[in-house]
Structures are given as structure tokens and as C-alpha cells.
Design a protein around this motif. Structure first.
Motif, PDB file in Angstrom:
ATOM      1  N   SER A   1       9.316   1.203   6.811  1.00 60.02           N
ATOM      2  CA  SER A   1       8.620   0.186   6.019  1.00 60.02           C
ATOM      3  C   SER A   1       7.533  -0.481   6.853  1.00 60.02           C
ATOM      4  O   SER A   1       6.751  -1.272   6.339  1.00 60.02           O
ATOM      5  CB  SER A   1       9.609  -0.863   5.505  1.00 60.02           C
ATOM      6  OG  SER A   1      10.187  -1.571   6.581  1.00 60.02           O
TER       7      SER A   1
ATOM      8  N   TRP B   1       2.989  -3.995   8.086  1.00 60.94           N
ATOM      9  CA  TRP B   1       3.768  -3.395   7.011  1.00 60.94           C
ATOM     10  C   TRP B   1       3.064  -2.111   6.608  1.00 60.94           C
ATOM     11  O   TRP B   1       1.831  -2.067   6.542  1.00 60.94           O
ATOM     12  CB  TRP B   1       3.880  -4.357   5.830  1.00 60.94           C
ATOM     13  CG  TRP B   1       4.548  -5.641   6.186  1.00 60.94           C
ATOM     14  CD1 TRP B   1       3.956  -6.861   6.343  1.00 60.94           C
ATOM     15  CD2 TRP B   1       5.937  -5.833   6.451  1.00 60.94           C
ATOM     16  NE1 TRP B   1       4.896  -7.792   6.684  1.00 60.94           N
ATOM     17  CE2 TRP B   1       6.126  -7.191   6.763  1.00 60.94           C
ATOM     18  CE3 TRP B   1       7.046  -4.993   6.464  1.00 60.94           C
ATOM     19  CZ2 TRP B   1       7.365  -7.728   7.071  1.00 60.94           C
ATOM     20  CZ3 TRP B   1       8.289  -5.530   6.768  1.00 60.94           C
ATOM     21  CH2 TRP B   1       8.443  -6.874   7.065  1.00 60.94           C
TER      22      TRP B   1
ATOM     23  N   HIS C   1       2.588  -0.616   3.822  1.00 58.53           N
ATOM     24  CA  HIS C   1       1.719  -0.667   2.649  1.00 58.53           C
ATOM     25  C   HIS C   1       0.349  -1.267   2.970  1.00 58.53           C
ATOM     26  O   HIS C   1      -0.603  -1.074   2.234  1.00 58.53           O
ATOM     27  CB  HIS C   1       2.387  -1.430   1.490  1.00 58.53           C
ATOM     28  CG  HIS C   1       2.462  -2.901   1.710  1.00 58.53           C
ATOM     29  ND1 HIS C   1       3.520  -3.494   2.361  1.00 58.53           N
ATOM     30  CD2 HIS C   1       1.613  -3.896   1.367  1.00 58.53           C
ATOM     31  CE1 HIS C   1       3.320  -4.797   2.414  1.00 58.53           C
ATOM     32  NE2 HIS C   1       2.171  -5.065   1.825  1.00 58.53           N
ATOM     33  N   GLU C   2       0.238  -1.981   4.095  1.00 58.06           N
ATOM     34  CA  GLU C   2      -1.038  -2.585   4.472  1.00 58.06           C
ATOM     35  C   GLU C   2      -1.995  -1.595   5.134  1.00 58.06           C
ATOM     36  O   GLU C   2      -3.204  -1.832   5.158  1.00 58.06           O
ATOM     37  CB  GLU C   2      -0.804  -3.767   5.417  1.00 58.06           C
ATOM     38  CG  GLU C   2      -0.068  -4.917   4.767  1.00 58.06           C
ATOM     39  CD  GLU C   2       0.249  -6.047   5.719  1.00 58.06           C
ATOM     40  OE1 GLU C   2       0.193  -7.211   5.279  1.00 58.06           O
ATOM     41  OE2 GLU C   2       0.558  -5.785   6.911  1.00 58.06           O
TER      42      GLU C   2
ATOM     43  N   VAL D   1      -1.444   2.105   4.866  1.00 56.39           N
ATOM     44  CA  VAL D   1      -1.192   3.470   4.392  1.00 56.39           C
ATOM     45  C   VAL D   1      -2.482   4.187   4.015  1.00 56.39           C
ATOM     46  O   VAL D   1      -2.557   5.411   4.086  1.00 56.39           O
ATOM     47  CB  VAL D   1      -0.169   3.478   3.233  1.00 56.39           C
ATOM     48  CG1 VAL D   1      -0.774   2.909   1.953  1.00 56.39           C
ATOM     49  CG2 VAL D   1       0.400   4.859   3.020  1.00 56.39           C
TER      50      VAL D   1
ATOM     51  N   VAL E   1      -3.741   5.815  -2.273  1.00 61.52           N
ATOM     52  CA  VAL E   1      -2.586   4.957  -2.514  1.00 61.52           C
ATOM     53  C   VAL E   1      -3.118   3.591  -2.918  1.00 61.52           C
ATOM     54  O   VAL E   1      -3.884   2.980  -2.172  1.00 61.52           O
ATOM     55  CB  VAL E   1      -1.678   4.829  -1.272  1.00 61.52           C
ATOM     56  CG1 VAL E   1      -0.482   3.936  -1.569  1.00 61.52           C
ATOM     57  CG2 VAL E   1      -1.224   6.190  -0.784  1.00 61.52           C
TER      58      VAL E   1
ATOM     59  N   VAL F   1      -1.964  -0.180  -3.897  1.00 62.53           N
ATOM     60  CA  VAL F   1      -0.823  -1.086  -3.769  1.00 62.53           C
ATOM     61  C   VAL F   1      -1.205  -2.450  -4.321  1.00 62.53           C
ATOM     62  O   VAL F   1      -2.194  -3.049  -3.898  1.00 62.53           O
ATOM     63  CB  VAL F   1      -0.395  -1.220  -2.290  1.00 62.53           C
ATOM     64  CG1 VAL F   1       0.778  -2.182  -2.157  1.00 62.53           C
ATOM     65  CG2 VAL F   1      -0.059   0.140  -1.688  1.00 62.53           C
TER      66      VAL F   1
ATOM     67  N   VAL G   1       3.087   0.486  -6.727  1.00 64.11           N
ATOM     68  CA  VAL G   1       2.473   1.447  -5.824  1.00 64.11           C
ATOM     69  C   VAL G   1       2.142   2.697  -6.626  1.00 64.11           C
ATOM     70  O   VAL G   1       3.013   3.262  -7.283  1.00 64.11           O
ATOM     71  CB  VAL G   1       3.424   1.809  -4.655  1.00 64.11           C
ATOM     72  CG1 VAL G   1       2.773   2.807  -3.718  1.00 64.11           C
ATOM     73  CG2 VAL G   1       3.857   0.559  -3.902  1.00 64.11           C
TER      74      VAL G   1
ATOM     75  N   ARG H   1       5.312   6.666  -1.463  1.00 66.03           N
ATOM     76  CA  ARG H   1       5.460   5.622  -2.482  1.00 66.03           C
ATOM     77  C   ARG H   1       6.696   4.756  -2.198  1.00 66.03           C
ATOM     78  O   ARG H   1       6.628   3.526  -2.251  1.00 66.03           O
ATOM     79  CB  ARG H   1       5.535   6.239  -3.880  1.00 66.03           C
ATOM     80  CG  ARG H   1       5.538   5.215  -4.993  1.00 66.03           C
ATOM     81  CD  ARG H   1       5.442   5.789  -6.410  1.00 66.03           C
ATOM     82  NE  ARG H   1       6.022   7.092  -6.628  1.00 66.03           N
ATOM     83  CZ  ARG H   1       5.321   8.234  -6.726  1.00 66.03           C
ATOM     84  NH1 ARG H   1       4.019   8.222  -6.623  1.00 66.03           N
ATOM     85  NH2 ARG H   1       5.925   9.382  -6.931  1.00 66.03           N
TER      86      ARG H   1
ATOM     87  N   CYS I   1       6.209   2.446   0.799  1.00 69.66           N
ATOM     88  CA  CYS I   1       5.361   1.304   0.434  1.00 69.66           C
ATOM     89  C   CYS I   1       6.140   0.279  -0.383  1.00 69.66           C
ATOM     90  O   CYS I   1       5.990  -0.933  -0.174  1.00 69.66           O
ATOM     91  CB  CYS I   1       4.131   1.775  -0.333  1.00 69.66           C
ATOM     92  SG  CYS I   1       2.914   2.628   0.681  1.00 69.66           S
ATOM     93  N   ARG I   2       6.979   0.736  -1.297  1.00 71.69           N
ATOM     94  CA  ARG I   2       7.798  -0.190  -2.092  1.00 71.69           C
ATOM     95  C   ARG I   2       8.766  -0.957  -1.192  1.00 71.69           C
ATOM     96  O   ARG I   2       8.949  -2.171  -1.349  1.00 71.69           O
ATOM     97  CB  ARG I   2       8.574   0.571  -3.163  1.00 71.69           C
ATOM     98  CG  ARG I   2       7.713   1.042  -4.305  1.00 71.69           C
ATOM     99  CD  ARG I   2       8.526   1.842  -5.299  1.00 71.69           C
ATOM    100  NE  ARG I   2       7.696   2.284  -6.412  1.00 71.69           N
ATOM    101  CZ  ARG I   2       7.958   3.325  -7.153  1.00 71.69           C
ATOM    102  NH1 ARG I   2       9.050   4.056  -6.927  1.00 71.69           N
ATOM    103  NH2 ARG I   2       7.153   3.669  -8.138  1.00 71.69           N
TER     104      ARG I   2
ATOM    105  N   SER J   1       8.362  -1.531   1.976  1.00 71.76           N
ATOM    106  CA  SER J   1       7.523  -2.408   2.785  1.00 71.76           C
ATOM    107  C   SER J   1       7.161  -3.685   2.029  1.00 71.76           C
ATOM    108  O   SER J   1       7.250  -4.789   2.575  1.00 71.76           O
ATOM    109  CB  SER J   1       6.267  -1.632   3.193  1.00 71.76           C
ATOM    110  OG  SER J   1       5.346  -2.437   3.870  1.00 71.76           O
TER     111      SER J   1
END
Length: 131
Positions: free
Chosen positions: A41, A49, A51-52, A54, A78, A80, A88, A107, A110-111, A113
Motif C-alpha cells: 500500500s 502511499w 496511490h499517490e 502509481v 490509473v 484515483v 480507482v 487497483r 491503490c484501494r 493505500s
């Protein structure tokens, strides 16, 4: 006579977000014991993180298919939404698809995270059982 190993340095001492720092360190350790780096994550390279960051080209892995469309032979995008509960979307800008197992891992990472960043529970993969 053997010397005791040096105490590990805190790679994340400079991070203001101590929750992020703790999860980064926990995932580093978990990875040494078998956690897939594709399910983290957090990102140890960017120290954030997952998702920041990716969307960074560094996260496109052609060999494994992470953030890659094999049909179009191009990176997938991606998107987010960081507003809770967050969504995501992983998609190929060419064909609109990105349904590989590797991209499902992207995916899900990211979720996870997003949930961790917003104070959700630590991922079960490295959470200690309650006594």
C-alpha cells in the motif's frame, strides 16, 4: 568472535506522516518474509502511499503486466479519486481495457493505500494477531 548486526537505520525518519512511515517500514519487513511487492500500500522508492505515485512511469512493469496493456503494448492509466470512499479506475487509453490479474493487483493496492491513508486498518497481510 561475531559482531552483533548493526541496528537498522530508520529510512523514513524524515517523514512527517508517522503512520505512513510505520506502514512503509512494516511493508519493508513483510516483503522480506514473502509479501509480494505488488500488493504494497506504500511505495518505498517515492516514500508515499502507492496511490499517490502509481502514475509514475517507474511503476509500469512490462514483464509482469503491472500498469501495462499487452494487447496494445502500452502503459495503462490509473485514475484515483482520493475523496473518501475513493475510487480507482485502471484502463488502457488505446482499447479501454486493463483486466489482467496484474492490473487487478494495481487497483487493489491503490484501494488499500487509500484506506490506509484515511486511517483504515492496516492490511491483514502484515497485521499482528490480537492477543
Amino acid at each position: 568472535m561475531r559482531q552483533a548486526p548493526a541496528a537498522p537505520r530508520d529510512r523514513y525518519a524524515g517523514l512527517a506522516d508517522r503512520r505512513l512511515a510505520a506502514i512503509l517500514a512494516a511493508e519493508d519487513t513483510a516483503e522480506e518474509y514473502g509479501l509480494s511487492p505488488h500488493t504494497r500500500s506504500t511505495c518505498y522508492v517515492h516514500r508515499c502511499w502507492v496511490h499517490e505515485c502509481v502514475g509514475d512511469p517507474l511503476h509500469v512493469l512490462v514483464v509482469t503486466g503491472h500498469r501495462w496493456c499487452r494487447g496494445c503494448e502500452r502503459p495503462v492509466e490509473v485514475a484515483v479519486d482520493v475523496t473518501p470512499p475513493g475510487a480507482v479506475h485502471v484502463f488502457c487509453p488505446g482499447c479501454g481495457q486493463a483486466g489482467s490479474a496484474a492490473n487487478r493487483e494495481v487497483r487493489q493496492a491503490c484501494r488499500t493505500s487509500l484506506a490506509a491513508m484515511h486511517g483504515g486498518a492496516a492490511p491483514a497481510l502484515y497485521r499482528l494477531p490480537e492477543a
